[in-house]
Design a protein around this motif. Structure first.
Motif, PDB file in Angstrom:
ATOM      1  N   ALA A  13       0.833  -1.208   0.000  1.00  0.00           N
ATOM      2  CA  ALA A  13       0.000   0.000   0.000  1.00  0.00           C
ATOM      3  C   ALA A  13       0.864   1.254   0.000  1.00  0.00           C
ATOM      4  N   GLY A  14       1.967   1.210   0.725  1.00  0.00           N
ATOM      5  CA  GLY A  14       2.883   2.349   0.751  1.00  0.00           C
ATOM      6  C   GLY A  14       3.523   2.602  -0.602  1.00  0.00           C
ATOM      7  N   ILE A  15       3.945   1.545  -1.254  1.00  0.00           N
ATOM      8  CA  ILE A  15       4.571   1.693  -2.573  1.00  0.00           C
ATOM      9  C   ILE A  15       3.552   2.213  -3.591  1.00  0.00           C
ATOM     10  N   VAL A  16       2.342   1.690  -3.561  1.00  0.00           N
ATOM     11  CA  VAL A  16       1.301   2.148  -4.489  1.00  0.00           C
ATOM     12  C   VAL A  16       0.958   3.612  -4.224  1.00  0.00           C
ATOM     13  N   THR A  17       0.750   3.964  -2.964  1.00  0.00           N
ATOM     14  CA  THR A  17       0.416   5.346  -2.613  1.00  0.00           C
ATOM     15  C   THR A  17       1.540   6.300  -3.011  1.00  0.00           C
ATOM     16  N   GLY A  18       2.758   5.938  -2.671  1.00  0.00           N
ATOM     17  CA  GLY A  18       3.903   6.788  -3.014  1.00  0.00           C
ATOM     18  C   GLY A  18       4.049   6.966  -4.511  1.00  0.00           C
ATOM     19  N   SER A  19       3.796   5.911  -5.261  1.00  0.00           N
ATOM     20  CA  SER A  19       3.884   5.996  -6.720  1.00  0.00           C
ATOM     21  C   SER A  19       2.812   6.913  -7.291  1.00  0.00           C
ATOM     22  N   ILE A  20       1.615   6.842  -6.731  1.00  0.00           N
ATOM     23  CA  ILE A  20       0.522   7.702  -7.195  1.00  0.00           C
ATOM     24  C   ILE A  20       0.846   9.169  -6.909  1.00  0.00           C
ATOM     25  N   VAL A  21       1.334   9.458  -5.718  1.00  0.00           N
ATOM     26  CA  VAL A  21       1.694  10.844  -5.370  1.00  0.00           C
ATOM     27  C   VAL A  21       2.825  11.328  -6.271  1.00  0.00           C
ATOM     28  N   GLY A  73       4.056   7.444   0.882  1.00  0.00           N
ATOM     29  CA  GLY A  73       4.106   5.985   0.887  1.00  0.00           C
ATOM     30  C   GLY A  73       4.562   5.431   2.225  1.00  0.00           C
ATOM     31  N   ALA A  74       5.582   6.027   2.797  1.00  0.00           N
ATOM     32  CA  ALA A  74       6.090   5.571   4.096  1.00  0.00           C
ATOM     33  C   ALA A  74       5.060   5.817   5.193  1.00  0.00           C
ATOM     34  N   PHE A  75       4.361   6.935   5.103  1.00  0.00           N
ATOM     35  CA  PHE A  75       3.329   7.265   6.086  1.00  0.00           C
ATOM     36  C   PHE A  75       2.212   6.220   6.043  1.00  0.00           C
ATOM     37  N   VAL A  76       1.745   5.891   4.852  1.00  0.00           N
ATOM     38  CA  VAL A  76       0.690   4.880   4.705  1.00  0.00           C
ATOM     39  C   VAL A  76       1.185   3.527   5.218  1.00  0.00           C
ATOM     40  N   ALA A  77       2.397   3.158   4.855  1.00  0.00           N
ATOM     41  CA  ALA A  77       2.934   1.868   5.306  1.00  0.00           C
ATOM     42  C   ALA A  77       2.993   1.808   6.829  1.00  0.00           C
ATOM     43  N   ALA A  78       3.428   2.888   7.454  1.00  0.00           N
ATOM     44  CA  ALA A  78       3.536   2.906   8.917  1.00  0.00           C
ATOM     45  C   ALA A  78       2.161   2.864   9.584  1.00  0.00           C
ATOM     46  N   ILE A  79       1.185   3.530   8.995  1.00  0.00           N
ATOM     47  CA  ILE A  79      -0.164   3.514   9.570  1.00  0.00           C
ATOM     48  C   ILE A  79      -0.789   2.124   9.454  1.00  0.00           C
ATOM     49  N   VAL A  80      -0.631   1.499   8.297  1.00  0.00           N
ATOM     50  CA  VAL A  80      -1.267   0.201   8.052  1.00  0.00           C
ATOM     51  C   VAL A  80      -0.541  -0.930   8.785  1.00  0.00           C
TER      52      VAL A  80
END
Length: 146
Positions: A13-21, A73-80
């Motif tokens: 999820a972090g990699i996908v989110t970071g890529s989208i941003v 991406g790192a933020f999402v990964a840490a939250i999840v």
């Protein structure tokens, strides 16, 4: 959900989110800071051929895309993540750092930009995102104990 599975999904999820941003910022960059006249920025070959035309202002959005994409991406990964939040945030940072290093070889850029990008856009942003989440998590746990 099993913690290991949740942690794997957190990194994905972090990699996908970071890529989208990252891609979103790259997509809007040309409308905010137009590329130099005559530069074809739609292909890697065009970018290579026009790189000598780029001024420092043209590197603002690529840096922001790398830094904010990694941070998000790192933020999402840490939250999840179920456990090891900071480590998984840094794993996302390492993933994007590897992409940044590959980009340096595929698309040569000025030395000053390469140094700034590789040292400030990836691991520091992942660390900051991980620290923000772990501090927030710690504060929430302490509030629940009180």
């Amino acid at each position: 959900m099993h913690p290991i599975l949740r942690n794997i999904l957190a990194v994905i999820a972090g990699i996908v989110t970071g890529s989208i941003v990252n891609m979103g910022l790259i997509q809007v960059s040309g409308s905010i800071i137009p590329p130099p006249d005559g530069a074809d920025v739609t292909t890697t070959e065009g970018l290579k051929a026009a790189m000598h035309l780029f001024e420092p202002k043209h590197f603002i959005f690529p840096f922001l895309a790398h830094a904010l994409g990694t941070f998000a991406g790192a933020f999402v990964a840490a939250i999840v993540a179920a456990t090891h939040k900071l480590r998984l945030a840094l794993a996302v940072g390492v993933f994007f750092l590897a992409g940044g290093i590959a980009s340096v070889f595929m698309l040569p850029s000025p030395t000053w930009y390469t140094i700034v990008d590789l040292t400030a856009a990836y691991l520091p942003m992942a660390w900051l995102a991980g620290k923000l989440v772990t501090r927030k998590s710690r504060s929430a746990r302490q509030a629940n104990l009180a």
